[in-house]
Design an enzyme around this catalytic site. Structure first.
Site, PDB file in Angstrom:
ATOM      1  N   LYS A   1       0.847  -1.198   0.000  1.00 48.81           N
ATOM      2  CA  LYS A   1       0.000   0.000   0.000  1.00 48.81           C
ATOM      3  C   LYS A   1       0.883   1.249   0.000  1.00 48.81           C
ATOM      4  CE  LYS A   1      -3.866   1.846   2.798  1.00 48.81           C
ATOM      5  NZ  LYS A   1      -4.595   1.665   4.077  1.00 48.81           N
TER       6      LYS A   1
ATOM      7  N   SER B   1      -9.546   1.796   3.221  1.00 46.34           N
ATOM      8  CA  SER B   1      -8.667   2.539   2.353  1.00 46.34           C
ATOM      9  C   SER B   1      -7.712   1.670   1.541  1.00 46.34           C
ATOM     10  CB  SER B   1      -7.849   3.531   3.187  1.00 46.34           C
ATOM     11  OG  SER B   1      -7.024   2.851   4.106  1.00 46.34           O
TER      12      SER B   1
ATOM     13  N   SER C   1      -9.912  -0.686   7.241  1.00 44.49           N
ATOM     14  CA  SER C   1      -9.224  -0.470   5.964  1.00 44.49           C
ATOM     15  C   SER C   1      -8.574  -1.709   5.376  1.00 44.49           C
ATOM     16  CB  SER C   1      -8.179   0.640   6.100  1.00 44.49           C
ATOM     17  OG  SER C   1      -8.806   1.892   6.032  1.00 44.49           O
TER      18      SER C   1
END
Lengths: 459, 469
Positions: free
Chosen positions: B78, B153, B177
């Site tokens: 990420k 996210s 997330s």
């Protein structure tokens, strides 16, 4: 009427610790004279994702300062974030302590004129980090502001007193004593010129009246206070306080109330200048630092730290007076600096050993007088050498004062020209007389003592 | 079966048996990303040159007979994990040109374990969101339906794993997330206990909540990754020295457990979701596990607590992005970041601190106590991960609280710092993935992985793949 007001002064002092590494990262904490931004890393530069890890040694030292100031050490403490923007503050917040400092509710006893004592209460001692440094320069004709982050994250201890001072003299006595304690603890050199010790007094005035021939002081603290920043020497603090007392008295005399504000001390103009008023006071939005878990002590850890505390000057002075019969005045001089005090104590040890071996030794008074009068530098002589020196010097005092004087007088009389040269300013001329005297005395008196005596006689 | 259908364990075996080289494998994945990612937008930055370089190194190591836990494994990280010399943006234009000088601990551990990094995945800007729609680099699309959101996210990581663009990916969860996008994309997402995996080098969102975690095809892959990632980090004072277990080995012996079920979690979810999760629970009961009704606080309280605490921390954490030392100025912050900064600044302001932040902390303590009591009676708690399946792109536009509402069922356990895992439990009537979460006590990763593995053995939902058009 004069003296209608009594000053109410509190002090905030920042002390920069001399730990090897910074407060929350492994960077070298020394920054004085270093290449800018050479002692930095993601943590003290506030790079994305960097996290603070507290420096254990710095926290222990903070506790020691607290202990030396007779504070209580809470078993649970924590760090908080103090949020504000400034270009030298890398993270946009300073890691500090808000409502749970490492040490609180202590006191310090000051010795004022005529050995008068005064206790000042210490509100709290807490740990925080220093900021970077802004430099405003002109490069290629362009005015620029540069930031050096070498100082960013250097450990700082803040010591806050209650508003217990009533004069600049008391403040100065406190600062000197605090500096001495910090140096005894060997946690900082507390050099004000180098910014290792910084102070911010807050000053206000309290009115008093004479009623039925009795002093009546307003019980309540004044409803305002003025904080003065940018003071970087002991002398400036005196000037700044005196200035503020006069300035505020004048306002109060006019029946007005001084503004609650922060003022900056301008040393060149010898006056304070308003920087920020109460209306612009910052809201720091303190909240617990989520990156550092609360710090919990076991009582044993605190006790253990306490047992590592060095003997502090007050205790030393008392002991010198009580155990060695030294006058308070002399004891205070010897205890002023730790190195000299240690030298004194080692010298005593050497003498005790000599006594035990039934050899010639010295009494405490002689040791004390020699250390003080000769302005001994403990870096330059070892205690044993020092004792030998005194023994040698005191032994040859076989020649009495009167005899010495008559010999010297004879030499002075017989060297009129040299004496005149000396008196007209040729200071070196005296060495000729010393030479003559030494020949006569056959080494029974040391040359510098002869010189001193000659100087006296030639006055 | 194609290579990109394989798990970490299977892929590694193929590498060590020299059925394929790391370079060949990497090239396959690169080709797949090149041909597919226009559709999904899973990546902010691809690192193909670096990947091939790492693959060559991996091949050398394999030739030398070396073995590392993740040697030659093509992974994505990420984009909020700092990666040395590789752009790290947190999907915000503020950091559009930011190239870190250092590796986050997670990235460092993965490199040390031998991974081949394919790129940095898309996310909600600063991890602010549950959709990836707040990304300054455009939203990621759900591989199961390109008109839908992947969740967030860590939406880029979830989409990349679901579409087999990568073998596995790393995400981070503040509240939902990891589990959330794993649920909507039909993959395994493990949110470890707070303090189990280091946050050092992760662009901070809610510092008291952020937990990096693996997003994988299978439970075993998640266990393998956690083994690499977990542990005390001298650079993160909030990491725990709780011993790191051999999670992948702990999977095999079927532990029998008491599973807690709280009605409040089902009441807050859509009916069809609840039914799917109940089917899963029935299956677990059939396997011999004990089901026990428990009563937890209504998760709706967690929304307020989470919103206040996280935004307070955000307002402080984003203060460093002043554009003075790196990155661009504050004018580049998006609407969502600005909203969070404003709200967090407000809740920390003097006069409001007690009413908001302090009260939220008190309720947080109550939520922690609530779970503590629950775990005296049960080993794990099961509920739906998200209240719905993936919604349409654009759903978040006029709904600033979208994320908080969507994450209602994962927020309580995040606030309590617990571990949890999303498991795919099948598909709804629109053929969209549904997920359940298994929540464990602090540092009970071994327990939830064990149960998840038992369930996965029976169901094998991970073998279902989106039909990519």
């Amino acid at each position: 009427m004069k003296n209608k007001y009594i000053p109410v002064i509190g002090l905030e002092v920042h002390v920069e610790l001399k730990t090897k590494s910074k407060m929350f990262c492994g960077c070298d904490a020394s920054y004085f004279g270093e290449e800018p931004n050479s002692h930095t890393c993601p943590v003290c530069l506030g790079l994305p994702g960097a996290l603070p890890v507290p420096n254990k040694k710095a926290i222990e030292w903070c506790l020691k300062i607290g202990m030396a100031l007779n504070c209580k050490i809470p078993l649970v403490s924590k760090f908080d974030r103090k949020n504000y923007f400034y270009p030298d503050l890398a993270k946009g917040y300073q890691i500090s302590q808000y409502d749970q400092p490492f040490a609180e509710n202590g006191w310090i006893e000051l010795t004022l004129k005529d050995e008068k004592k005064k206790k000042v209460r210490i509100r709290r001692v807490h740990m925080e980090e220093d900021t970077g440094k802004l430099l405003h320069e002109t490069i290629n004709g362009e005015k620029v502001s540069l930031i050096d982050f070498n100082r960013s994250g250097v450990p700082l201890v803040e010591i806050v007193t209650e508003p217990d001072f009533e004069s600049a003299e008391e403040v100065k006595a406190y600062l000197k004593k605090l500096q001495q304690i910090i140096r005894y603890l060997e946690v900082s050199d507390a050099d004000m010129e180098k910014g290792q010790m910084r102070l911010e007094p807050n000053i206000s005035l309290r009115e008093f009246r004479i009623q039925n021939s009795e002093f009546r002081i307003d019980e309540n603290l004044p409803s305002y206070k003025v904080e003065v920043k940018n003071i970087n020497s002991f002398n400036f603090v005196e000037d700044a306080i005196e200035f503020e007392i006069k300035r505020q008295s004048k306002i109060l005399d006019e029946g007005k109330l001084p503004t609650q504000e922060t003022r900056g001390w301008n040393e060149d103009r010898k006056e304070s200048v308003s920087q920020r008023s109460k209306e612009d006071a910052m809201d720091y939005r303190y909240f617990p630092e989520p990156d550092i878990p609360p710090i919990k002590w076991k009582q044993e850890q605190v006790d253990n730290l306490k047992s590592q505390m060095p003997e502090l000057p007050d205790v030393k002075i008392e002991r010198y007076v009580k155990d060695y019969g030294v006058t308070y005045y002399n004891a205070e001089i010897i205890a002023r600096e730790k190195k000299l005090a240690e030298f004194f104590e080692k010298t005593i040890e050497v003498c005790e050993e000599l006594k035990n071996k039934k050899e010639n030794s010295l009494d405490y008074k002689t040791i004390t007088n020699w250390i003080i009068n000769k302005k001994i530098d403990p870096e330059k002589i070892l205690p044993a050498e020092f004792v030998t020196e005194i023994l040698k010097a005191t032994k040859v005092e076989g020649i009495d004062e009167a005899e010495l004087e008559s010999i010297l007088k004879k030499i002075i009389d017989g060297n009129e020209k040299v004496v005149n040269d000396y008196k007209s300013g040729k200071e070196n001329a005296i060495m000729f007389l010393v030479g003559q005297a030494m020949r006569e005395l056959k080494g029974k008196v040391k040359a510098d003592e002869v010189k001193e005596k000659l100087q006296d006689l030639l006055k | 079966m194609e290579l990109h259908d394989l798990t970490i364990t299977q892929t590694k075996k193929a590498l060590l048996d020299r059925e394929i080289s790391a370079v060949e494998l990497t090239k396959l994945y690169i080709e797949r990303i090149k041909s597919l990612d226009e559709k999904f937008n899973s990546f902010v930055t691809t690192t193909f040159d670096k990947a091939l370089e790492l693959a060559r190194e991996a091949d050398n190591k394999i030739t030398q007979g070396m073995n590392l836990p993740l040697l030659g494994m093509p992974l994505a990280i990420k984009d909020n994990f700092c990666t040395q010399e590789i752009r790290t943006t947190a999907s915000s234009f503020v950091l559009e040109d930011f190239i870190p000088t250092y590796n986050s601990t997670v990235a460092q551990k993965l490199f040390d374990a031998g991974i081949v990094l394919l790129g940095k995945t898309n996310m909600d800007a600063w991890a602010h969101g549950s959709s990836t729609e707040t990304s300054d680099f455009g939203s990621t699309k759900n591989p199961w339906d390109l008109t839908r959101l992947p969740g967030g996210s860590s939406g880029g990581s979830a989409a990349a794993v679901a579409s087999d663009e990568v073998l596995a990916a790393i995400g981070s969860e503040t509240a939902g997330s990891v589990r959330g996008p794993a649920s909507w994309c039909g993959i395994v997402g493990l949110k470890p206990t707070y303090g189990r995996v280091s946050r050092f080098g992760v662009v901070a969102m809610g510092s008291s909540l952020d937990s990096p975690g693996p997003m994988t095809k299978t439970v075993e892959d998640a266990a393998l990754l956690l083994e690499v990632l977990a542990g005390k980090d001298p650079k993160d004072a909030t990491t725990s020295d709780h011993p790191v277990k051999k999670y992948s080995q702990g999977l095999k012996d079927k532990k029998m457990m008491t599973i807690g079920i709280s009605d409040e979690y089902f009441e807050n979810a859509e009916k069809e979701i609840g039914e799917k999760v109940n089917e899963a629970i029935k299956l677990l009961e059939k396997l011999g596990h004990k089901i026990k009704k428990i009563k937890l606080f209504n998760p709706k309280y967690a929304i307020d607590v989470y919103t206040i605490l996280m935004r307070s921390e955000v307002s402080s954490n984003l203060a460093r992005y002043d554009g003075i030392r790196y990155g661009f100025g504050r004018d580049r912050f998006g609407e969502e970041a600005k909203r969070r900064i404003m709200l967090g600044t407000y809740t920390l302001s003097s006069g409001y601190y007690d009413a908001y932040y302090k009260k939220a902390q008190k309720v947080r303590t109550l939520i922690i106590e609530d779970f503590k009591n629950a775990f005296k009676e049960v080993d794990v708690i099961i509920g739906p991960t998200l209240p719905s399946v993936a919604p349409k792109i654009g759903s978040t536009a006029n709904n600033p609280m979208f994320g908080e509402m969507a994450d209602i069922l994962v927020e309580p356990s995040s606030i309590a710092g617990l571990c949890g895992i999303n498991m795919p439990v099948g598909f709804d009537s629109q053929s969209l993935p549904v997920g359940m979460q298994i929540i464990g006590n602090q540092f009970a990763e071994e327990t939830i992985l064990n149960l998840a593995y038992q369930y996965e053995k029976e169901t094998q939902f991970w073998r279902e793949k989106p039909k990519i058009k």
